[in-house]
Design a protein around this motif. Sequence first.
Motif: not given
Length: 118
Positions: A3-13
Motif C-alpha cells: 500500500r502506498y500514498e501518492l502526495s501531489v502538489i498541483l499548480k493553482a488552477m
Amino acid sequence: MPRYELSVILKAMQRPETAAVLRRTVETLFERGAVVRGLENLGERRLPYNISKHNCLHTHGGYFSVDFHASPNILSGLLDHLERDIDVLRPTVIKKDVEVSKAQCCGLQNEKAKSTSR
C-alpha cells in the motif's frame, strides 16, 4: 501488493482543470495495474517556498493525496511520468506501513493494563 500514498502538489488552477489532472493521474495508476483506495483533497494554499517548474514560478498549489495498492516496480515509471506532467509541481510516493493492532502494540496502554490487573 503493498500500500502506498501518492502526495501531489498541483499548480493553482480552476476546478475543471484540477479535476482533469487528477483524472489523468488516477488513470495512469490504473493503466499500470494499481488499485486506488481513495483520493483526498487537502486544499489549496501558499507553497512553503516558490517552486520553479517548466519555466514558470509557482507560489500557490493544490495538495492532494491518493491512497493505492501497487506493485513496487511501477513506482519509478509513475514518478517519471508525473515529473513530466506540466500541471504537477511535486509528486511524492510513500509506502504505508501495515497497521499494527493494539494487541501487538508494546506501548503505554499495555503497561496500564498490567498495572490495573494486579
